[in-house]
Write a protein that holds these residues in place. Sequence first.
Motif, short mmCIF file in Angstrom:
data_model
loop_
_atom_site.label_atom_id
_atom_site.label_comp_id
_atom_site.label_asym_id
_atom_site.label_seq_id
_atom_site.Cartn_x
_atom_site.Cartn_y
_atom_site.Cartn_z
N ARG A 59 0.83 -1.13 -0.05
CA ARG A 59 0.16 0.02 -0.07
C ARG A 59 0.65 1.09 0.05
O ARG A 59 0.44 2.27 -0.65
N GLU A 63 -0.37 1.80 -6.81
CA GLU A 63 -0.80 1.34 -8.22
C GLU A 63 -1.46 0.08 -8.06
O GLU A 63 -2.48 -0.52 -8.58
N ALA A 102 -4.29 -0.23 -5.85
CA ALA A 102 -5.57 0.25 -6.83
C ALA A 102 -6.06 -0.72 -7.63
O ALA A 102 -7.28 -0.96 -7.77
N GLN A 133 -7.91 -3.40 -5.43
CA GLN A 133 -9.10 -2.82 -4.88
C GLN A 133 -10.05 -2.92 -6.27
O GLN A 133 -11.34 -3.15 -5.72
#
Length: 72
Positions: free
Chosen positions: A45, A50, A53, A56
């Motif tokens: 994180r 990226e 991201a 997620q």
Amino acid sequence: MNTINRSELYRVGVADTRVGDMYDACDKLHTAYALMDKQNRAIIRAEYPEIFAVVQALGRGCEFLDSFDTEL
């Protein structure tokens, strides 16, 4: 918030011949992250937002996957 799933990849115009590989690559990132301990997740994180991201976005794109939103 972005989501990643096969339908979304098609919708945004990713070539039909690449959707499968792109989805599989994202899924591998998600799986690798899910199997990490908390310390290594924190490193990803912090140092590679990226990658997080993508993890997620895939989690948001599939009702059966964790989007790790609680880890923010």
